[in-house]
Design a protein around this motif. Structure first.
Motif, PDB file in Angstrom:
ATOM      1  N   LEU A 147      -1.885  -2.273  -2.345  1.00 26.59           N
ATOM      2  CA  LEU A 147      -2.445  -2.970  -1.192  1.00 26.59           C
ATOM      3  C   LEU A 147      -1.388  -3.840  -0.539  1.00 26.59           C
ATOM      4  CD1 LEU A 147      -5.794  -4.213  -2.799  1.00 26.59           C
ATOM      5  CD2 LEU A 147      -5.341  -2.026  -1.698  1.00 26.59           C
ATOM      6  N   ASP A 148      -1.512  -4.024   0.772  1.00 32.32           N
ATOM      7  CA  ASP A 148      -0.592  -4.941   1.436  1.00 32.32           C
ATOM      8  C   ASP A 148      -1.152  -6.361   1.347  1.00 32.32           C
ATOM      9  OD1 ASP A 148      -2.589  -5.200   3.353  1.00 32.32           O
ATOM     10  OD2 ASP A 148      -1.571  -3.980   4.853  1.00 32.32           O
TER      11      ASP A 148
ATOM     12  N   ASP B 248      -1.228  -8.027  -2.777  1.00 31.35           N
ATOM     13  CA  ASP B 248      -2.442  -8.641  -2.231  1.00 31.35           C
ATOM     14  C   ASP B 248      -2.809  -9.950  -2.923  1.00 31.35           C
ATOM     15  OD1 ASP B 248      -2.845  -6.731  -4.380  1.00 31.35           O
ATOM     16  OD2 ASP B 248      -4.960  -7.244  -4.279  1.00 31.35           O
TER      17      ASP B 248
ATOM     18  N   SER C  90     -12.128   1.380   2.241  1.00 35.85           N
ATOM     19  CA  SER C  90     -11.051   2.365   2.169  1.00 35.85           C
ATOM     20  C   SER C  90     -11.555   3.672   1.597  1.00 35.85           C
ATOM     21  CB  SER C  90      -9.909   1.843   1.293  1.00 35.85           C
ATOM     22  OG  SER C  90     -10.235   1.966  -0.085  1.00 35.85           O
TER      23      SER C  90
ATOM     24  N   ASN D 144      -2.783  -8.059   3.323  1.00 34.92           N
ATOM     25  CA  ASN D 144      -4.108  -8.216   3.920  1.00 34.92           C
ATOM     26  C   ASN D 144      -5.167  -7.373   3.224  1.00 34.92           C
ATOM     27  OD1 ASN D 144      -3.174  -9.997   6.009  1.00 34.92           O
ATOM     28  ND2 ASN D 144      -2.276  -8.202   7.014  1.00 34.92           N
ATOM     29  N   LYS D 145      -4.818  -6.898   2.025  1.00 36.57           N
ATOM     30  CA  LYS D 145      -5.715  -6.097   1.190  1.00 36.57           C
ATOM     31  C   LYS D 145      -6.047  -4.736   1.797  1.00 36.57           C
ATOM     32  CE  LYS D 145      -7.814 -10.256  -0.823  1.00 36.57           C
ATOM     33  NZ  LYS D 145      -6.937 -10.255  -1.988  1.00 36.57           N
ATOM     34  N   ASN D 146      -5.170  -4.228   2.641  1.00 34.98           N
ATOM     35  CA  ASN D 146      -5.338  -2.881   3.182  1.00 34.98           C
ATOM     36  C   ASN D 146      -4.661  -1.878   2.257  1.00 34.98           C
ATOM     37  OD1 ASN D 146      -6.628  -3.567   5.773  1.00 34.98           O
ATOM     38  ND2 ASN D 146      -4.669  -4.541   6.236  1.00 34.98           N
TER      39      ASN D 146
ATOM     40  N   GLN E 256       0.912   5.126   4.040  1.00 29.38           N
ATOM     41  CA  GLN E 256       1.779   4.579   5.093  1.00 29.38           C
ATOM     42  C   GLN E 256       3.214   4.677   4.582  1.00 29.38           C
ATOM     43  OE1 GLN E 256       0.654   0.676   6.525  1.00 29.38           O
ATOM     44  NE2 GLN E 256      -1.527   1.167   6.468  1.00 29.38           N
TER      45      GLN E 256
ATOM     46  N   VAL F 242     -10.362  -4.936  -2.218  1.00 34.11           N
ATOM     47  CA  VAL F 242      -9.814  -4.039  -1.203  1.00 34.11           C
ATOM     48  C   VAL F 242     -10.810  -3.862  -0.066  1.00 34.11           C
ATOM     49  CG1 VAL F 242     -10.683  -2.021  -2.453  1.00 34.11           C
ATOM     50  CG2 VAL F 242      -8.840  -1.731  -0.810  1.00 34.11           C
ATOM     51  N   LYS F 243     -10.306  -3.897   1.159  1.00 34.58           N
ATOM     52  CA  LYS F 243     -11.158  -3.671   2.313  1.00 34.58           C
ATOM     53  C   LYS F 243     -11.623  -2.221   2.312  1.00 34.58           C
ATOM     54  CE  LYS F 243      -9.025  -7.227   5.208  1.00 34.58           C
ATOM     55  NZ  LYS F 243      -8.309  -7.517   6.466  1.00 34.58           N
TER      56      LYS F 243
END
Length: 363
Positions: free
Chosen positions: A192-193, A230, A123, A195-197, A220, A120-121
């Motif tokens: 996560l989406d 992800d 966060s 893009n790992k957000n 979100q 995960v980026k």
């Protein structure tokens, strides 16, 4: 173990690393591993102490803890930590005895290339502890181990001591009248989406008597409440389960964390034709059986569990002794679609579904 197979021990050292607190590589070649001893705690007073080492010696990896003096070959340490991983290593070893899979000269290079998978980026979860970093005696660690969640998934899960208090720091006022002294601890399962957000997460209570076992929080609101986006490969068969824990036992899987599975999947970009929907095994549950019928009519492939299978979901099957391969074989043998799926559903359901005729039965 022969030098030709030292690379295999390095591989499994990295696979089990996610559950070792304070794990890091040391030495110029990054072939010496250092972490907190999982056997003596190392130490309960100072969570940053790390006095256990795994290092190459005479063609194999050795383990030694400078606190409790536990010493053994890595393969025996792996057996104590995770018998499933240990058995997998032995199976690979049988193959490499007759056909080495990595040249001897490439052992060190291979070990240097082994990295923890990106997760995960940066966060808000970074301030929490990962399950992989907790002591084996920690309640959250015990809970995850008790459910036999694969060790390779532990680094994706977090521990939050005061769940509602933490959520209110992200979404002020989400929970009213929170008393920090009575706030409950939960395991955090991130959403996560692609893009790992981080778009949300689910909190699983450690209290078996909790009024609400799972609480989902979306950061979100328009994002899909799905676990696994992800890592999923959309070009291959995707297994969609009802809960994240079940998805952790299947290859290329995702989970719709609550709500209607087929409605949730429409929020993703995964082609419908590539999805196999895996509902829980509850033939007497009218709500689930109706969702099965709807999924069939929408064109999804669906798993209809065989009669006589007494376990409610995949995690229960794992706990009862089924292997991941055995479960996947059962799923593949009981995946249906279209008219055939509707006929099998009619045979296996144990409740009445008379909310109208199916489009498959209209002449």
């Amino acid at each position: 173990m022969q030098q030709d197979n030292l690379w295999l021990e390095h591989k499994y050292m990295m696979l089990v690393s996610s559950r070792l607190r304070n794990f890091k590589k040391k030495s110029a070649l990054k072939t010496v591993y250092n972490f907190s001893c999982p056997f003596c705690g190392d130490s309960e007073e100072n969570k940053r102490r790390a006095r256990a080492y795994v290092f190459p010696k005479k063609g194999t990896l050795k383990y030694f803890c400078h606190k409790c003096n536990k010493s053994d070959k890595f393969q025996y340490i792996l057996k104590e930590l995770d018998q499933q991983l240990w058995r997998s290593m032995l199976k690979e070893l049988l193959v490499t005895k007759t056909k080495p899979r990595v040249p001897k000269s490439d052992v060190e290079a291979f070990a240097m290339k082994m990295k923890k998978p990106a997760f995960v980026k940066g966060s808000v979860l970074n301030e929490l502890e990962k399950i992989s970093g907790l002591s084996l005696k920690h309640p959250a660690k015990k809970y995850i181990d008790g459910r036999k969640i694969p060790p390779k998934e532990h680094f994706k899960l977090f521990y939050c001591e005061k769940f509602k208090t933490f959520v209110n720091t992200l979404l002020p006022g989400k929970f009213e009248n929170v008393d920090p002294k009575n706030d409950d601890a939960r395991i955090i399962i991130p959403f996560l989406d692609e893009n790992k957000n981080l778009v949300g997460f689910q909190g699983r209570s450690l209290d078996p008597d909790a009024e609400i076992r799972y609480i989902s929080i979306m950061l979100q609101e328009d994002a899909a409440k799905v676990y696994g986006l992800d890592t999923v490969d959309k070009t291959k068969t995707v297994y969609l389960t009802e809960g994240p824990f079940d998805a952790m036992f299947l290859p290329n899987s995702i989970a719709a964390a609550g709500g209607n599975l087929t409605a949730t999947i429409n929020l993703t970009k995964i082609p419908r034709r590539g999805i196999v929907v895996v509902y829980d095994n509850e033939p007497r549950n009218k709500h689930i059986m109706q969702q099965c019928k709807t999924a069939i009519e929408q064109g999804f492939k669906i798993v209809l569990w065989p009669e006589g299978l007494e376990y409610k979901d995949i995690n229960q099957m794992i706990l009862s002794g089924y292997s991941e391969k055995e479960i996947l074989d059962i799923i593949k043998a009981n995946t249906f679609s279209g008219m055939e799926a509707l006929l099998v559903l009619n045979q296996r359901k144990k409740c009445d579904l008379n909310e109208g005729k199916s489009k498959w039965l209209v002449s």
